[in-house]
Design a protein around this motif. Structure first.
Motif, PDB file in Angstrom:
ATOM      1  N   THR A 158     -44.355  14.151  -1.761  1.00  0.00           N
ATOM      2  CA  THR A 158     -43.991  13.979  -3.166  1.00  0.00           C
ATOM      3  C   THR A 158     -42.473  14.070  -3.316  1.00  0.00           C
ATOM      4  O   THR A 158     -41.790  14.572  -2.424  1.00  0.00           O
ATOM      5  N   GLY A 211     -49.995  22.985 -11.142  1.00  0.00           N
ATOM      6  CA  GLY A 211     -50.168  22.388  -9.810  1.00  0.00           C
ATOM      7  C   GLY A 211     -48.890  22.338  -9.003  1.00  0.00           C
ATOM      8  O   GLY A 211     -48.378  21.268  -8.696  1.00  0.00           O
ATOM      9  N   GLU A 238     -52.384  27.425 -10.613  1.00  0.00           N
ATOM     10  CA  GLU A 238     -52.788  26.879  -9.312  1.00  0.00           C
ATOM     11  C   GLU A 238     -54.203  27.329  -8.994  1.00  0.00           C
ATOM     12  O   GLU A 238     -54.485  28.522  -8.973  1.00  0.00           O
ATOM     13  N   HIS A 250     -45.829  17.904 -12.269  1.00  0.00           N
ATOM     14  CA  HIS A 250     -45.411  16.826 -11.372  1.00  0.00           C
ATOM     15  C   HIS A 250     -46.566  16.492 -10.435  1.00  0.00           C
ATOM     16  O   HIS A 250     -47.022  17.357  -9.681  1.00  0.00           O
TER      17      HIS A 250
END
Ligand code: SAH
Length: 418
Positions: free
Chosen positions: A67, A102, A134, A192
């Motif tokens: 990412t 996340g 999370e 994100h």
């Protein structure tokens, strides 16, 4: 090999992992019939025993997909500047929570906290705390090491946060499983590549009307899954397909809708802003459901639990689900957002400060990954939720002349940091 736009690359051959998730799913399908794609995706990704994120969560170079924050520190630094710029534009409140949904390996928050530290003189009187949402125990451990050097403790006395610690820069950090557990208060939210991992429903237009796509066992091949269409309309077809829909295939992510509703209400009530970055579209794309394993496209129905499953985010749906409680900006392409945030200047400074050719090449390569329209520049988008008063002055009929112009929102406009 990032998770680029849909359809990129070739299909990978699937090795079967240990097959535990497949066995669990086939038992379930035999017992109670086909499941929605959303149910399949939820099981494959976040099943508490065997889910992909629960067990592997393969973000990063050695994982299944990479990412932007993992590609370049500049990405997180510019996002850190975005929050400071909004904090200033909103009159420098004396406390805020940074809430990330996340967080993956924790790299993005780490880069943001470094910027907060570098700009400590600006933030000096502000009380900052970090709140991470999370579900994956495995990834929360990785985040703890990245952000605190591993100095965390379980938090049984507080039922909402399951873990807490102090960042390397001295900021308190808390971990939660659900956004609803994060305490209320002035907050900057960050998501994100989070919404694309949430379960989607899929619908297909047929001659007999809309049908939902379901997952079933293939009767011809043992232990293989296949897509089927619901024989009639399902509750989801009734709820999620708009009468004016023109596409023949539609994906809807109700969980994303619920989370955006929560974000919008929290921003309306307590103030702050949310920045969402993901690949996606504005209500135009059709079939974007795909899998990734070892940086290659992977058949979504093969070896569930061993591959990342994802679908493009429908920003038009997110905008609709904000229900006017918060104002929205975007989606704007990643390359435009980062350009507005001053990525070119930041690159020049880093190039000037780097002594060796290898570092310089690395900087140029990662800039190209983030900005090139053929790579991540065009298919990744930024989208923001803001309180209405951030964009439009509340009506002051009696004294219109006292209105000073509102500062533009960085990223969506050029950054003007004084
Ligand atoms: N933001 C990171 C990681 C993206 S991967 C980055 O850009 O590198 C998706 C992340 O969302 C993982 O951390 C995964 O464990 C988490 N996640 C997936 N589904 C979730 C859910 N329902 N609730 C909370 N976290 C979730």
């Amino acid at each position: 090999a990032a998770r680029l736009c849909s359809g990129a690359g070739g299909e990978a051959k699937a090795a079967d992992g240990d097959g535990a998730m497949l066995r669990h799913l086939t038992r379930k399908l035999r017992a109670s019939g086909p499941v929605t794609v959303a149910e399949y995706m939820r099981e494959a990704l976040t099943n508490p025993g065997q889910g992909y994120y629960t067990r592997r969560g393969g973000v990063g170079e050695s994982g299944d997909f990479i990412t932007s924050p993992e590609i370049s520190q500049v990405f997180g630094e510019l996002i850190g500047i975005w929050y400071i710029s909004e904090w200033m534009a909103m009159g420098k409140p004396n406390t805020f929570q940074l809430v990330e949904l996340g967080p993956g390996r924790g790299t993005l928050t780490d880069d943001i906290l470094r910027v907060f530290k570098q700009l400590a003189s600006v933030l000096s009187k502000c009380d900052v705390s970090v709140h991470l949402v999370e579900v994956s125990p495995k990834l929360s451990e990785i985040q703890a090491v990245m952000l605190t050097g591993g100095k965390v403790q379980p938090n049984p006395e507080d039922k909402s946060a399951y873990m807490k610690g102090i960042s390397k820069t001295g900021i308190p950090i808390f971990w939660y499983r659900d956004i609803q557990d994060v305490p209320p208060g002035y907050s900057f939210y960050l998501a994100h590549e989070f919404f694309d991992a949430l379960p989607i429903h899929k619908f297909q237009r047929t001659e007999k009307g809309w049908r939902e796509v379901l997952v079933d066992i293939d009767p011809e091949v043992p232990d293989q899954l296949r897509f089927v269409l619901s024989p009639s309309r399902t509750p989801a077809t009734q709820n999620f397909i708009q009468p004016e829909e023109t596409r023949d295939h539609v994906e809807v992510c109700p969980e994303a809708g619920v989370i955006v509703q929560r974000l919008a209400s929290r921003i309306e009530k307590d103030g702050g802003a949310a920045l969402v970055a993901d690949y996606g579209h504005d209500g135009t794309k059709t079939d974007t459901f795909r899998g990734f394993r070892n940086h290659k496209l992977h058949n979504v129905l093969s070896a569930p639990g061993t591959a990342d499953l994802t679908a493009d985010v429908d920003f038009s749906y997110l905008r609709k689900m904000a229900q006017g409680r918060a104002a929205t900006l975007g989606p704007i392409k990643q390359r435009e957002f980062l350009k507005n945030m001053g990525i070119d200047l930041r690159l020049q400074v880093l190039l000037q400060n780097s002594g060796d050719t290898a570092t310089r090449e690395q900087l140029l390569h990662s800039y190209d990954m983030l900005m090139n329209p053929e790579k991540m520049g065009d298919c990744f988008n930024f989208f923001a939720l803001l309180p209405h008063h951030r964009l439009v002055h509340p009506d002051k009929k009696d004294k219109p002349e006292s209105k000073s112009p509102l500062p533009p929102v960085a990223g969506f406009n050029e950054l003007l940091l004084k």
